[in-house]
Enzyme design. Structure first.
Site, PDB file in Angstrom:
ATOM      1  N   SER A  30       0.819  -1.216   0.000  1.00 35.12           N
ATOM      2  CA  SER A  30       0.000   0.000   0.000  1.00 35.12           C
ATOM      3  C   SER A  30       0.853   1.266   0.000  1.00 35.12           C
ATOM      4  O   SER A  30       0.438   2.288  -0.561  1.00 35.12           O
ATOM      5  CB  SER A  30      -0.944  -0.008   1.206  1.00 35.12           C
ATOM      6  OG  SER A  30      -0.216  -0.191   2.398  1.00 35.12           O
ATOM      7  N   ASP A  84      10.841   0.179  -2.056  1.00 35.40           N
ATOM      8  CA  ASP A  84       9.890  -0.825  -1.585  1.00 35.40           C
ATOM      9  C   ASP A  84       9.399  -0.453  -0.190  1.00 35.40           C
ATOM     10  O   ASP A  84      10.015   0.383   0.491  1.00 35.40           O
ATOM     11  CB  ASP A  84      10.581  -2.212  -1.566  1.00 35.40           C
ATOM     12  CG  ASP A  84       9.579  -3.354  -1.676  1.00 35.40           C
ATOM     13  OD1 ASP A  84       8.367  -3.125  -1.494  1.00 35.40           O
ATOM     14  OD2 ASP A  84      10.016  -4.502  -1.932  1.00 35.40           O
ATOM     15  N   GLY A  85       8.347  -1.103   0.246  1.00 32.32           N
ATOM     16  CA  GLY A  85       7.870  -0.938   1.616  1.00 32.32           C
ATOM     17  C   GLY A  85       8.529  -1.973   2.511  1.00 32.32           C
ATOM     18  O   GLY A  85       9.411  -2.717   2.083  1.00 32.32           O
ATOM     19  N   ALA A  86       8.105  -2.020   3.767  1.00 38.51           N
ATOM     20  CA  ALA A  86       8.606  -3.039   4.699  1.00 38.51           C
ATOM     21  C   ALA A  86       7.571  -3.211   5.802  1.00 38.51           C
ATOM     22  O   ALA A  86       6.740  -2.320   6.038  1.00 38.51           O
ATOM     23  CB  ALA A  86       9.953  -2.631   5.287  1.00 38.51           C
ATOM     24  N   ASP A  87       7.632  -4.357   6.445  1.00 42.47           N
ATOM     25  CA  ASP A  87       6.691  -4.618   7.545  1.00 42.47           C
ATOM     26  C   ASP A  87       7.286  -4.250   8.894  1.00 42.47           C
ATOM     27  O   ASP A  87       6.567  -3.823   9.793  1.00 42.47           O
ATOM     28  CB  ASP A  87       6.264  -6.091   7.520  1.00 42.47           C
ATOM     29  CG  ASP A  87       5.516  -6.407   6.254  1.00 42.47           C
ATOM     30  OD1 ASP A  87       4.497  -5.740   5.998  1.00 42.47           O
ATOM     31  OD2 ASP A  87       5.972  -7.267   5.480  1.00 42.47           O
ATOM     32  N   GLU A 106      10.421  -9.570  -4.518  1.00 46.67           N
ATOM     33  CA  GLU A 106      11.024  -8.347  -3.943  1.00 46.67           C
ATOM     34  C   GLU A 106      12.496  -8.567  -3.621  1.00 46.67           C
ATOM     35  O   GLU A 106      13.338  -7.690  -3.854  1.00 46.67           O
ATOM     36  CB  GLU A 106      10.272  -7.946  -2.669  1.00 46.67           C
ATOM     37  CG  GLU A 106       8.879  -7.392  -2.949  1.00 46.67           C
ATOM     38  CD  GLU A 106       8.045  -7.176  -1.709  1.00 46.67           C
ATOM     39  OE1 GLU A 106       7.107  -6.374  -1.766  1.00 46.67           O
ATOM     40  OE2 GLU A 106       8.303  -7.816  -0.677  1.00 46.67           O
TER      41      GLU A 106
HETATM   42  C1  5RP Z   1       4.923  -7.060   0.335  1.00 46.68           C
HETATM   43  C2  5RP Z   1       5.788  -6.304   1.283  1.00 46.68           C
HETATM   44  C3  5RP Z   1       5.385  -4.910   1.576  1.00 46.68           C
HETATM   45  O1  5RP Z   1       6.396  -4.052   1.211  1.00 46.68           O
HETATM   46  C4  5RP Z   1       5.117  -4.796   3.049  1.00 46.68           C
HETATM   47  O2  5RP Z   1       4.155  -5.759   3.400  1.00 46.68           O
HETATM   48  C5  5RP Z   1       4.629  -3.399   3.442  1.00 46.68           C
HETATM   49  O3  5RP Z   1       3.357  -3.195   2.907  1.00 46.68           O
HETATM   50  P1  5RP Z   1       2.502  -1.901   3.183  1.00 46.68           P
HETATM   51  O4  5RP Z   1       3.203  -0.782   2.510  1.00 46.68           O
HETATM   52  O5  5RP Z   1       1.161  -2.214   2.567  1.00 46.68           O
HETATM   53  O6  5RP Z   1       2.399  -1.693   4.677  1.00 46.68           O
HETATM   54  O7  5RP Z   1       6.782  -6.765   1.766  1.00 46.68           O
HETATM   55  O8  5RP Z   1       5.333  -8.391   0.237  1.00 46.68           O
END
Ligand code: 5RP
Length: 226
Positions: A30, A84-87, A106
């Protein structure tokens, strides 16, 4: 400020790092969705020529719909920067990814990139990894046996399901989330998971990121990792 506003803020800030002629890895999730929206606008308004290397079918579709030209990772000779994003990201800039089930692609794009940038809202920053479940992409064949091995190791595995069906990655694999709560040694765990047959890729992204943009209510904070 709400979480989505912070995601939008960092998504838009990241686009300042993309310039004419670059080949750019496009992450998934997102937060990245906001970044790709902003990039589409930049491509249309400023006429810059870039090539995007998407990390999922979702991102590819979005990018193409906005007029961003994309190529597969095997069709480019280098990638200048991946955003990229990350959790979760810990104090040493080690990360968990894969909340969107895209961590295999990724990671392939990330390791083939000259620079990696993660864009996150401030809730993703943590002292210790593990409160976010660690995703594993696993082959469907033998996945129940693998699941039992992970249970024996007390890693609290859970198949990721949606509407009663296994969530499938873009490579048509399953996802198992490990509810470990605390990961004391991410490198040791990564080595162990790397050695387990049936695990295609885990969501520990270690020593990979160069820059993190953190969304804070008073503006984006830029952190240089390495
Ligand atoms: C997808 C990922 C995303 O980058 C991660 O989940 C972050 O997502 P978001 O920006 O929706 O919080 O690793 O596999």
């Amino acid at each position: 400020m709400e979480q989505n506003e912070l995601k939008k803020l960092v998504g838009e800030a990241a686009v300042d790092y993309i310039h004419d002629g670059m080949i750019v890895g496009l992450g998934t999730g997102s937060t990245v969705k906001y970044m790709v929206d902003a990039l589409g606008k930049k491509v249309q308004e400023e006429g810059i020529k870039i090539i995007g290397v998407p990390t999922s079918e979702r991102t590819e579709k979005q990018a193409n719909s906005l007029g961003i030209i994309t190529k597969g990772v095997d069709d480019v000779d280098h990638i200048d920067l991946t955003i990229d994003g990350a959790d979760q990201i810990d104090e040493n800039f080690q990360g968990i990814k894969g909340g969107g089930a895209a961590h295999l692609w990724e990671k392939i794009v990330a390791i083939n990139s000259e620079k990696n940038m993660w864009i996150v809202d401030e809730s993703k920053m943590t002292q210790q990894l593990g409160s976010f479940p660690l995703p594993l992409e696993v082959t469907p064949y033998g996945s129940k046996q693998l699941f039992k091995r992970l249970q024996k190791l007390n890693y609290n595995p859970e198949f990721r399901m949606a509407d009663g069906h296994h969530v499938l990655t873009d490579s048509k694999n399953y996802v198992i989330d490990l509810h470990m709560h605390r990961i004391n040694d991410p490198f040791a765990l990564a080595a162990e998971l790397d050695s387990m047959t049936g695990i295609v890729e885990h969501g520990l992204f270690l020593d990979l990121v160069n820059t993190v943009i953190v969304g804070r209510p008073n503006g984006p904070e830029i952190l240089n990792a390495r």
